[in-house]
Motif scaffolding. Structure first.
Motif, PDB file in Angstrom:
ATOM      1  N   VAL A 211      -5.650   3.627   4.940  1.00  8.29           N
ATOM      2  CA  VAL A 211      -5.864   2.397   4.200  1.00  8.29           C
ATOM      3  C   VAL A 211      -5.678   1.250   5.190  1.00  8.29           C
ATOM      4  O   VAL A 211      -4.750   1.247   5.993  1.00  8.29           O
ATOM      5  CB  VAL A 211      -4.933   2.282   2.973  1.00  8.29           C
TER       6      VAL A 211
ATOM      7  N   VAL B 209       0.825  -1.207   0.000  1.00  9.15           N
ATOM      8  CA  VAL B 209       0.000   0.000   0.000  1.00  9.15           C
ATOM      9  C   VAL B 209       0.864   1.264   0.000  1.00  9.15           C
ATOM     10  O   VAL B 209       0.364   2.362   0.219  1.00  9.15           O
ATOM     11  CB  VAL B 209      -0.962   0.024   1.220  1.00  9.15           C
TER      12      VAL B 209
ATOM     13  N   ILE C  63      -3.130   0.093  -5.083  1.00 12.87           N
ATOM     14  CA  ILE C  63      -2.685  -0.973  -4.175  1.00 12.87           C
ATOM     15  C   ILE C  63      -2.203  -2.142  -5.024  1.00 12.87           C
ATOM     16  O   ILE C  63      -2.874  -2.558  -5.969  1.00 12.87           O
ATOM     17  CB  ILE C  63      -3.841  -1.425  -3.260  1.00 12.87           C
TER      18      ILE C  63
END
Lengths: 278, 793
Positions: free
Chosen positions: B67, B55, B129
């Motif tokens: 996230v 990430v 991602i």
């Protein structure tokens, strides 16, 4: 379902639009947006820039010219469908437009946009191909006319260059004594057709255009073919395929059924209007 | 006396709001605030091991606040999601994690959760991602699951989550002895709920009160509340869950908590900001639940009249990648399959199988459409074999009106005996035959055939266990304004609860219908509740509201009697005014009674001043007597012994095109018995909606998974929900009202009935038109064409 980031321009003239396009190879022209916006939202397309041509004056014209009718790039399906001029000069256009999606989509979507989107399951590319119409495009080297026969090069692919804008489409008039017809079968009212067919008969000449049975809009010359053999003769030149809605064999069956129907119906149209003319 | 509203087609009070666009759904909550928006990274693969999630690129995106992946979950949040309804036969139940841990098992499974300034930025971040996958072979479809050459979960042998067998009598022996036997193999494909509003959740953490406020589009706000509290380590009292207007549920929103229903509150508390997640349509296709997919093998033995002697059903249920809702769907199929019939000897066994597809939880009908299809196609096959009219074969197998209560000898989905409370199936059959023109049809069919047209008729019967427990409650509060505020804890997804519940209260209390306001699905108003599913709201909350209103009325009469110096027995309540029968001048309105019920000395309003003319209470005793409470309220709960059993019959006439194999509906008829009707208009609306959904399920909708587990039609362009142009122009409806003895109002549920017989009835009609066995539903023109080709060769 939100688009990836893109730049947005809203030029006031075709010249300005062409200039912007020349400077950004990964730009898309936005007219009605009825195909493009869903593609953006599903991130199936991610152009760097949208060039919105809706502010360019004069592009929504629908004009009768010698030998046909010209439809501007911003003329909405609904306006074309409602135009008495179009209906009089080339009745196949409204016949087919009635099958284009739903009223709300026709209110926004443009006929020229649909032609350039080049979807072989769409109605208008087939109509343009069958009638031998053309599209006028503007680009850095000026205006050129692309005949329908040279417009469609592959699935969702037209022969426009990235820096060109379609400004209008020309649909030839229906010749006196000729007849036209359009029919399609869709799973639901307003869906893309499983198979659709448009017929043009003129004396001994019989031509039928098909949607959803090949990668590009396909016109088949059936002149001189016995009525009983029309469907098979057409199938010899088509390549129906399987998808989740229909098998190739079923599509072939629909070609058989629809071919006879549209040819018959185009002849009837010609007869009725010939009588009316007398 | 005021006219009773029970049984009247009272206009829906909700519709003004809904039709003017004034409905307020989850996505409309907190719009004026600085809300953060969430997006979910979903697995693009049906089966894969997650080797690494990177990430690093995400937090660089401007506007991204957080996230989360599995590694960020702690405590109970890191545990698998709950298995809501365990069952001893579910020996290998599995549920997913809120965010995938190590492995993904269907396309759409949540892997990471991004919170950002807006949904655009959140989706941009999701796209950045990077996940490394090791691909595993996917298991797609019942055949692959049964073959078990590949496993969905390494520790589930044979992909079998559960195997359950029930038997009454000795079916195999009875079939062996029967003069006639048949066997059938039938298939029903997957479909899914498609509410206009998908799932959605908003959460706000109040740091001053240490409370969490959650809005969610659910069919069980109390269930979500309990789940959120447990998973986040909060006390139940710290969590409020409000269900605003819900744009349809159809079952998919009874499964809970969805991962986002936990992740949104978690992020809201962590970030100190209001966080919103609104599911989009593609997400709904690939990450909300599906249903229906089953394969049945049926062996049946019967006598010369078509009387069932033994029925042996084996079926395989595709429950997708996880089993959060237990075995409810296949248990309902296996028990409700029997419909209005008494098979004498019945054995049913099912295997509930894992596949690498979206999980399966109840969708309107909840396993009944498959069971009805199996039973009714069996009836049709028996009739065809014996050369008898299809209705005659059904009639000889009906449970008769004098046989109720009728115990089928099985255990139903609620763990109680499958005992039908009441019904009149022969009367229903007569009604449906008249409504559809059954006896006249052969002549019509012959007349059409002479014109080269093919028409066919089908009929199907069903029984639906509705109004399952355990309980619902209600609170009725008469305010000093005379307005009546009613709260019940189950939720509303468009059914018209604000109307029908107000009808019941107005009837019981004698107040004007317009003065009643109903609130549902708000845990602050009614913390104990179950939810809206299983056609249970009218039976459960309707009964509870009736009982609560009765309690409020008792208190009204007690206070009014004292104020009016009259005997309670001599009082009546009409239009919100309590008066002495025969002496209309001696009266007191409900608002004033409410003032008197609360011995507070401040006169805030005109009602309080008006109340001063009355004197209540003994000055020698406490102002609030022992065993009394201040305020004019009634609260009660309703908890039935067992489900009520609604029933009905559908019939359809279709035409099939000899050239194009298109299927056109010429007539659709429904006879429906849901006991006493509260509002016939609303019941008919439920039936119309159900039939529309049934048409979709029978002729249009399917989940087109490819071999790799990709859903090929995850949009409304390719998933063919019927438009208004595809559903019948008119649906002929007739009612029968066989009261239920199980509740005070005599009512049964009505919510799912319209959809139950559709696969059965369309298969029967198309078979009748074509003369070709129809064994797989749904059926498209292309498939019918293929069947014709196969049949003629």
């Amino acid at each position: 379902m939100k688009p990836a980031p893109f730049d947005y321009r809203r030029p006031g003239s075709i010249a300005e639009a062409v200039q912007i396009l020349a400077g950004e190879p990964n730009a898309k022209v936005l007219a009605g947006g009825q195909s493009l916006v869903p593609l953006l939202s599903m991130r199936l397309a991610a152009p760097a820039m949208l060039v919105d041509i809706n502010a360019i004056p004069g592009l929504d014209a629908i004009e009768v010219e010698d030998g046909g009718v010209r439809i501007g790039a911003l003329a909405r399906h609904a306006a074309v469908l409602a135009s008495p001029d179009v209906r009089r000069v080339q009745p196949l256009v409204p016949m087919a437009l009635a099958h284009v999606a739903h009223a709300t989509i026709r209110n926004r979507g443009t006929t020229v946009g649909s032609l350039i989107h080049a979807d072989a399951a769409a109605e208008m590319p087939v109509v343009l191909s069958l009638l031998g119409g053309s599209v006028d495009v503007d680009g850095p080297s000026g205006r050129r006319t692309i005949p329908a026969s040279e417009l469609y090069v592959g699935p969702l692919e037209s022969s426009l260059h990235h820096d060109e804008i379609a400004v209008s489409a020309f649909f030839p008039a229906l010749a006196p004594g000729a007849g036209v017809a359009f029919q399609e079968l869709a799973r639901r009212h307003g869906d893309y057709a499983l198979v659709g067919a448009a017929a043009l008969v003129e004396g001994e000449s019989v031509e039928v255009g098909y949607l959803s049975v090949s990668d590009v809009p396909t016109v088949v010359d059936l002149s001189g073919v016995d009525d009983a053999d029309l469907g098979e003769a057409a199938l010899a030149q088509l390549e129906p395929a399987d998808d989740i809605h229909a098998t190739a064999a079923y599509r072939a069956q629909l070609v058989r059924v629809l071919t006879g129907k549209v040819v018959r119906s185009a002849r009837e149209w010609a007869d009725q209007h010939a009588e009316g003319a007398r | 006396m005021t006219t009773k509203l029970m049984g009247q087609g009272v206009q829906r009070v909700e519709d003004q709001r809904f039709l003017r666009g004034l409905g307020r759904y989850v996505d409309d909550v907190a719009v004026e605030q600085q809300v953060l928006h969430a997006a979910v990274l979903r697995s693009p693969h049906a089966h894969a091991r997650i080797l690494d999630i990177d990430v690093a690129d995400v937090l660089d995106v401007e506007g991204v606040h957080a996230v989360y992946t599995y590694d960020d979950l702690t405590g109970p949040m890191a545990e698998p999601l709950p298995l809501l309804i365990p069952h001893p036969a579910l020996t290998h139940g599995r549920t997913q994690y809120a965010l995938a841990k190590d492995e993904v098992n269907y396309v759409g499974e949540a892997i990471a959760f991004v919170v950002a300034e807006d949904r655009y930025v959140a989706e941009d971040a999701v796209a950045r991602i990077r996940v490394d996958y090791e691909f595993l072979p996917p298991v797609v479809g019942i055949a692959a699951a049964r073959a078990a050459e590949r496993l969905v979960h390494d520790d589930v042998p044979g992909n079998v989550g559960a195997r359950l067998e029930q038997e009454v009598g000795d079916a195999k022996a009875a079939i062996a002895r029967a003069p006639h036997t048949l066997s059938l193999d039938l298939t029903v494909e997957r479909s899914a709920c498609m509410p206009m509003e998908g799932r959605g959740t908003v959460a706000r953490w109040d740091p001053d009160l240490h409370r969490l406020q959650v809005w969610t589009s659910t069919q069980s706000s109390t269930g979500v509340r309990a789940a959120v509290a447990v998973k986040m380590g909060l006390g139940l009292g710290q969590v409020d869950v409000v269900t605003p207007d819900v744009g349809g549920g159809f079952g998919v929103k009874i499964n809970h908590p969805w991962p986002e229903e936990l992740l949104v509150p978690m992020a809201a508390r962590a970030l100190g900001r209001t966080v919103k997640f609104t599911e989009d349509r593609r997400e709904h296709f690939i990450s909300s639940a599906h249903e229906r997919g089953q394969v049945h093998h049926i062996e049946v033995g019967f006598d010369d009249d078509g009387r069932l002697l033994g029925l042996d059903v084996e079926f395989w249920h595709d429950h997708g990648a996880f089993t959060p809702y237990g075995l409810i769907v296949p248990i309902i199929t296996s028990t409700q399959l029997l419909g209005p019939y008494k098979p004498q000897n019945y054995r049913v066994v099912f295997e509930s199988l894992y596949t690498n597809t979206v999980m399966v939880t109840p969708y309107r009908g909840a396993g009944r459409p498959q069971g009805c299809y199996a039973m009714e196609r069996t009836m049709d096959a028996i009739a065809a074999y014996l050369g008898k009219d299809r209705t005659e074969v059904r009639a000889v197998n009906f449970i008769q009106p004098d046989e109720f209560p009728y115990d089928q000898g099985l255990i139903f989905q609620d763990g109680r005996e499958l005992e039908y409370d009441s019904g009149d199936y022969p009367a229903s059959l007569e009604k449906i035959k008249a409504l559809v023109g059954w006896d006249e049809f052969p002549a019509f069919q012959a007349e059409m055939a002479a014109q080269g047209r093919r028409v066919g008729i089908g009929l199907a019967c069903y029984v639906e266990g509705t109004g399952v427990g355990p309980y619902e409650g209600a609170h009725v509060h008469i305010e000093t304004s005379g307005k009546v505020k009613v709260a019940t804890g189950l939720t509303t997804q468009g059914q018209g609860h604000a109307t029908v519940f107000a009808q019941l209260v107005a009837d019981e209390l004698g107040c004007p219908f317009e003065d009643v306001e109903v609130v549902t699905g708000d845990t602050r108003r009614m913390p104990y509740a179950v939810g809206t599913f299983a056609s249970r709201a009218a039976v459960m909350s309707g009964s509870a509201i009736h009982l609560a209103a009765k309690r409020a009325k008792e208190k009204v009469l007690k206070i009014a009697a004292e104020a009016l110096e009259a005997d309670e027995k001599d009082l009546q309540i009409v239009d919100g005014v309590v008066s002495v029968k025969g002496s209309p001048g001696t009266s007191i309105d409900l608002g004033t009674v409410s003032v008197l019920s609360n011995p507070l000395r401040y006169a805030f309003d005109e009602a309080s001043k008006a109340a001063t003319q009355f004197s209540v209470g003994d000055p020698g005793k406490p102002p609030v007597p022992e065993d009394e409470e201040p305020g004019l309220e009634g609260k009660d709960f309703y908890s039935p012994e067992r489900a009520t059993f609604a029933s009905g019959m559908h019939a359809v006439i279709v035409e099939t095109d000899p050239d194009t194999a298109e299927i056109t509906i010429l007539k659709y008829a429904v006879v429906h018995d849901c006991g006493k009707l509260i509002n016939p208009m609303i019941v008919e609306g439920q039936i119309h909606g159900g039939v529309a959904q049934g048409v979709g399920g029978a002729l249009y909708e399917r989940m087109a998974y490819d071999e790799s587990g990709q859903l090929l039609n995850a949009s409304f362009m390719d998933f063919l929900m019927p438009y208004v142009t595809e559903v019948p122009d008119g649906i002929d409806v007739d009612h029968l009202e066989t009261a239920s003895p199980l509740n005070p109002l005599g009512i049964k549920g009505a919510g799912e009935a319209g959809v139950i017989p559709s696969a059965a009835v369309f298969a029967a009609a198309i078979e009748d038109a074509e003369g070709i066995p129809i064994t797989a539903m749904p059926i498209s023109p292309s498939e019918l064409f293929t069947l014709r080709q196969e049949h003629s060769s």
